[in-house]
Design a protein around this motif. Sequence first.
Motif, PDB file in Angstrom:
ATOM      1  N   GLU A  70      23.662  43.270  44.813  1.00  0.00           N
ATOM      2  CA  GLU A  70      23.290  44.320  45.905  1.00  0.00           C
ATOM      3  C   GLU A  70      24.581  44.053  46.793  1.00  0.00           C
ATOM      4  O   GLU A  70      24.437  45.028  48.123  1.00  0.00           O
ATOM      5  CB  GLU A  70      22.108  44.277  46.639  1.00  0.00           C
ATOM      6  CG  GLU A  70      20.913  44.719  45.547  1.00  0.00           C
ATOM      7  CD  GLU A  70      19.632  44.600  46.131  1.00  0.00           C
ATOM      8  OE1 GLU A  70      19.376  44.334  47.278  1.00  0.00           O
ATOM      9  OE2 GLU A  70      18.745  44.781  45.474  1.00  0.00           O
ATOM     10  N   ASP A  71      25.496  43.580  46.753  1.00  0.00           N
ATOM     11  CA  ASP A  71      26.589  43.208  47.586  1.00  0.00           C
ATOM     12  C   ASP A  71      26.213  42.253  48.798  1.00  0.00           C
ATOM     13  O   ASP A  71      26.946  42.347  49.820  1.00  0.00           O
ATOM     14  CB  ASP A  71      27.456  44.320  48.036  1.00  0.00           C
ATOM     15  CG  ASP A  71      28.914  44.075  48.282  1.00  0.00           C
ATOM     16  OD1 ASP A  71      29.290  43.087  48.027  1.00  0.00           O
ATOM     17  OD2 ASP A  71      29.380  44.702  49.409  1.00  0.00           O
ATOM     18  N   LYS A  72      25.008  41.793  48.689  1.00  0.00           N
ATOM     19  CA  LYS A  72      24.621  40.862  50.034  1.00  0.00           C
ATOM     20  C   LYS A  72      25.005  39.599  49.802  1.00  0.00           C
ATOM     21  O   LYS A  72      25.290  39.022  48.783  1.00  0.00           O
ATOM     22  CB  LYS A  72      22.991  40.872  49.987  1.00  0.00           C
ATOM     23  CG  LYS A  72      22.504  42.116  50.342  1.00  0.00           C
ATOM     24  CD  LYS A  72      21.150  41.994  50.415  1.00  0.00           C
ATOM     25  CE  LYS A  72      20.415  43.400  50.795  1.00  0.00           C
ATOM     26  NZ  LYS A  72      18.884  43.472  50.756  1.00  0.00           N
ATOM     27  N   LEU A  73      25.463  39.071  50.943  1.00  0.00           N
ATOM     28  CA  LEU A  73      26.102  37.565  50.984  1.00  0.00           C
ATOM     29  C   LEU A  73      25.212  36.492  50.501  1.00  0.00           C
ATOM     30  O   LEU A  73      23.946  36.522  50.983  1.00  0.00           O
ATOM     31  CB  LEU A  73      26.595  37.003  52.456  1.00  0.00           C
ATOM     32  CG  LEU A  73      27.279  35.939  52.864  1.00  0.00           C
ATOM     33  CD1 LEU A  73      28.364  35.784  51.956  1.00  0.00           C
ATOM     34  CD2 LEU A  73      27.284  35.782  54.192  1.00  0.00           C
ATOM     35  N   VAL A  74      25.645  35.711  49.587  1.00  0.00           N
ATOM     36  CA  VAL A  74      24.541  34.676  48.773  1.00  0.00           C
ATOM     37  C   VAL A  74      25.253  33.242  49.031  1.00  0.00           C
ATOM     38  O   VAL A  74      24.566  32.218  48.935  1.00  0.00           O
ATOM     39  CB  VAL A  74      24.167  34.916  47.445  1.00  0.00           C
ATOM     40  CG1 VAL A  74      23.004  36.324  47.574  1.00  0.00           C
ATOM     41  CG2 VAL A  74      25.279  35.033  46.557  1.00  0.00           C
ATOM     42  N   GLY A  75      26.417  33.198  49.183  1.00  0.00           N
ATOM     43  CA  GLY A  75      27.129  31.893  49.380  1.00  0.00           C
ATOM     44  C   GLY A  75      28.747  32.017  49.507  1.00  0.00           C
ATOM     45  O   GLY A  75      29.249  33.207  49.877  1.00  0.00           O
ATOM     46  N   LEU A  76      29.398  30.972  49.544  1.00  0.00           N
ATOM     47  CA  LEU A  76      30.618  30.621  49.999  1.00  0.00           C
ATOM     48  C   LEU A  76      31.555  29.574  49.236  1.00  0.00           C
ATOM     49  O   LEU A  76      30.655  28.379  48.875  1.00  0.00           O
ATOM     50  CB  LEU A  76      30.892  30.386  51.392  1.00  0.00           C
ATOM     51  CG  LEU A  76      32.142  30.119  52.004  1.00  0.00           C
ATOM     52  CD1 LEU A  76      33.052  31.478  52.365  1.00  0.00           C
ATOM     53  CD2 LEU A  76      32.214  29.162  53.207  1.00  0.00           C
ATOM     54  N   ILE A  77      32.577  29.637  48.685  1.00  0.00           N
ATOM     55  CA  ILE A  77      33.058  28.700  48.109  1.00  0.00           C
ATOM     56  C   ILE A  77      34.501  28.540  48.582  1.00  0.00           C
ATOM     57  O   ILE A  77      35.179  29.432  49.044  1.00  0.00           O
ATOM     58  CB  ILE A  77      33.489  29.298  46.343  1.00  0.00           C
ATOM     59  CG1 ILE A  77      32.234  28.931  45.451  1.00  0.00           C
ATOM     60  CG2 ILE A  77      34.505  28.131  45.870  1.00  0.00           C
ATOM     61  CD1 ILE A  77      32.334  29.183  44.262  1.00  0.00           C
ATOM     62  N   THR A  78      34.833  27.136  48.574  1.00  0.00           N
ATOM     63  CA  THR A  78      36.209  26.866  49.413  1.00  0.00           C
ATOM     64  C   THR A  78      37.088  26.354  48.340  1.00  0.00           C
ATOM     65  O   THR A  78      36.751  25.653  47.561  1.00  0.00           O
ATOM     66  CB  THR A  78      36.159  26.134  50.560  1.00  0.00           C
ATOM     67  OG1 THR A  78      35.512  24.602  50.153  1.00  0.00           O
ATOM     68  CG2 THR A  78      34.960  26.461  51.579  1.00  0.00           C
ATOM     69  N   LEU A  79      38.414  26.071  48.765  1.00  0.00           N
ATOM     70  CA  LEU A  79      39.416  25.345  47.904  1.00  0.00           C
ATOM     71  C   LEU A  79      39.034  24.132  47.551  1.00  0.00           C
ATOM     72  O   LEU A  79      38.870  23.488  46.579  1.00  0.00           O
ATOM     73  CB  LEU A  79      40.648  25.457  48.758  1.00  0.00           C
ATOM     74  CG  LEU A  79      41.853  24.531  48.215  1.00  0.00           C
ATOM     75  CD1 LEU A  79      42.204  25.106  47.079  1.00  0.00           C
ATOM     76  CD2 LEU A  79      42.899  24.353  49.248  1.00  0.00           C
ATOM     77  N   ALA A  80      38.392  23.202  48.831  1.00  0.00           N
ATOM     78  CA  ALA A  80      37.858  22.043  48.655  1.00  0.00           C
ATOM     79  C   ALA A  80      36.789  21.915  47.550  1.00  0.00           C
ATOM     80  O   ALA A  80      36.704  20.962  46.740  1.00  0.00           O
ATOM     81  CB  ALA A  80      37.524  21.539  49.864  1.00  0.00           C
ATOM     82  N   ASP A  81      35.945  22.828  47.654  1.00  0.00           N
ATOM     83  CA  ASP A  81      34.716  22.945  46.585  1.00  0.00           C
ATOM     84  C   ASP A  81      35.263  23.008  45.139  1.00  0.00           C
ATOM     85  O   ASP A  81      34.821  22.066  44.266  1.00  0.00           O
ATOM     86  CB  ASP A  81      33.711  24.127  46.578  1.00  0.00           C
ATOM     87  CG  ASP A  81      32.900  24.102  48.033  1.00  0.00           C
ATOM     88  OD1 ASP A  81      32.754  23.091  48.699  1.00  0.00           O
ATOM     89  OD2 ASP A  81      32.763  25.271  48.667  1.00  0.00           O
ATOM     90  N   ILE A  82      36.207  23.819  44.742  1.00  0.00           N
ATOM     91  CA  ILE A  82      36.844  23.880  43.670  1.00  0.00           C
ATOM     92  C   ILE A  82      37.540  22.639  43.036  1.00  0.00           C
ATOM     93  O   ILE A  82      37.544  21.918  42.077  1.00  0.00           O
ATOM     94  CB  ILE A  82      37.430  25.145  43.417  1.00  0.00           C
ATOM     95  CG1 ILE A  82      36.670  26.335  43.372  1.00  0.00           C
ATOM     96  CG2 ILE A  82      38.147  25.083  42.059  1.00  0.00           C
ATOM     97  CD1 ILE A  82      37.472  27.642  43.665  1.00  0.00           C
ATOM     98  N   ALA A  83      38.235  22.055  44.115  1.00  0.00           N
ATOM     99  CA  ALA A  83      39.150  20.789  43.803  1.00  0.00           C
ATOM    100  C   ALA A  83      38.293  19.823  43.284  1.00  0.00           C
ATOM    101  O   ALA A  83      38.710  18.996  42.533  1.00  0.00           O
ATOM    102  CB  ALA A  83      40.039  20.437  44.935  1.00  0.00           C
ATOM    103  N   GLN A  84      36.945  19.595  44.066  1.00  0.00           N
ATOM    104  CA  GLN A  84      36.098  18.524  43.549  1.00  0.00           C
ATOM    105  C   GLN A  84      35.788  18.541  42.145  1.00  0.00           C
ATOM    106  O   GLN A  84      35.139  17.774  41.589  1.00  0.00           O
ATOM    107  CB  GLN A  84      35.180  18.339  44.393  1.00  0.00           C
ATOM    108  CG  GLN A  84      35.340  18.045  45.864  1.00  0.00           C
ATOM    109  CD  GLN A  84      34.182  18.124  46.923  1.00  0.00           C
ATOM    110  OE1 GLN A  84      33.082  18.531  46.454  1.00  0.00           O
ATOM    111  NE2 GLN A  84      34.468  17.682  48.030  1.00  0.00           N
ATOM    112  N   HIS A  85      35.984  19.619  41.537  1.00  0.00           N
ATOM    113  CA  HIS A  85      35.626  19.619  40.164  1.00  0.00           C
ATOM    114  C   HIS A  85      36.731  20.002  39.043  1.00  0.00           C
ATOM    115  O   HIS A  85      36.452  20.560  38.217  1.00  0.00           O
ATOM    116  CB  HIS A  85      34.306  20.944  40.062  1.00  0.00           C
ATOM    117  CG  HIS A  85      33.293  20.630  40.661  1.00  0.00           C
ATOM    118  ND1 HIS A  85      32.910  21.185  42.049  1.00  0.00           N
ATOM    119  CD2 HIS A  85      32.068  20.164  40.251  1.00  0.00           C
ATOM    120  CE1 HIS A  85      31.917  20.785  42.447  1.00  0.00           C
ATOM    121  NE2 HIS A  85      31.190  20.157  41.633  1.00  0.00           N
ATOM    122  N   GLN A  86      37.754  19.515  39.419  1.00  0.00           N
ATOM    123  CA  GLN A  86      38.997  19.708  38.663  1.00  0.00           C
ATOM    124  C   GLN A  86      39.503  18.193  38.474  1.00  0.00           C
ATOM    125  O   GLN A  86      39.182  17.478  39.372  1.00  0.00           O
ATOM    126  CB  GLN A  86      40.106  20.707  39.427  1.00  0.00           C
ATOM    127  CG  GLN A  86      39.675  21.892  39.451  1.00  0.00           C
ATOM    128  CD  GLN A  86      40.838  22.874  40.115  1.00  0.00           C
ATOM    129  OE1 GLN A  86      41.308  22.213  41.137  1.00  0.00           O
ATOM    130  NE2 GLN A  86      41.107  23.841  39.609  1.00  0.00           N
TER     131      GLN A  86
END
Length: 144
Positions: free
Chosen positions: A107-123
């Motif tokens: 429904e295009d409602k805000l449910v979260g946020l991802i940052t560069l740091a979040d992704i980098a931690q999983h690479q």
Amino acid sequence: MLCREIMKQKVLSVSGSVSVNQAARKMKTEQISILPVCDAQGRPVGVITDRDIVLRVCAESLDGEATAVEQIMTKQPVRCSPDATLEHAEKLMLQHRTRRMLLTDSEDKLVGLITLADIAQHQSPLEAARWLRELSARRYRVER
């Protein structure tokens, strides 16, 4: 891996009618550098960052108490589904040259946020370095 597995779920937001000073105080208190700007239904219509405040209010000598967030926010923020893969999120972030991305539901409602740091931690460290270099590379315009 899916975005929902690493996203920040408790994302603070503001309405476009609040003053820039109110948003800045909220950012200071919560120690955050970005606030999604949402409509009354919780749908993101923009984002405001600490950089936006510096460049669009302070540097222009605007009154932060008299200036509404909607006047200086970045409109049409980049977003994707929490069910999208991290690979898809990375591609969107690179394409739009952003270090943060909003996650919205069907429904295009805000449910979260991802940052560069979040992704980098999983690479892997090598992949994280390559991705950071690519995202951070400046595209210079040559004056003729």
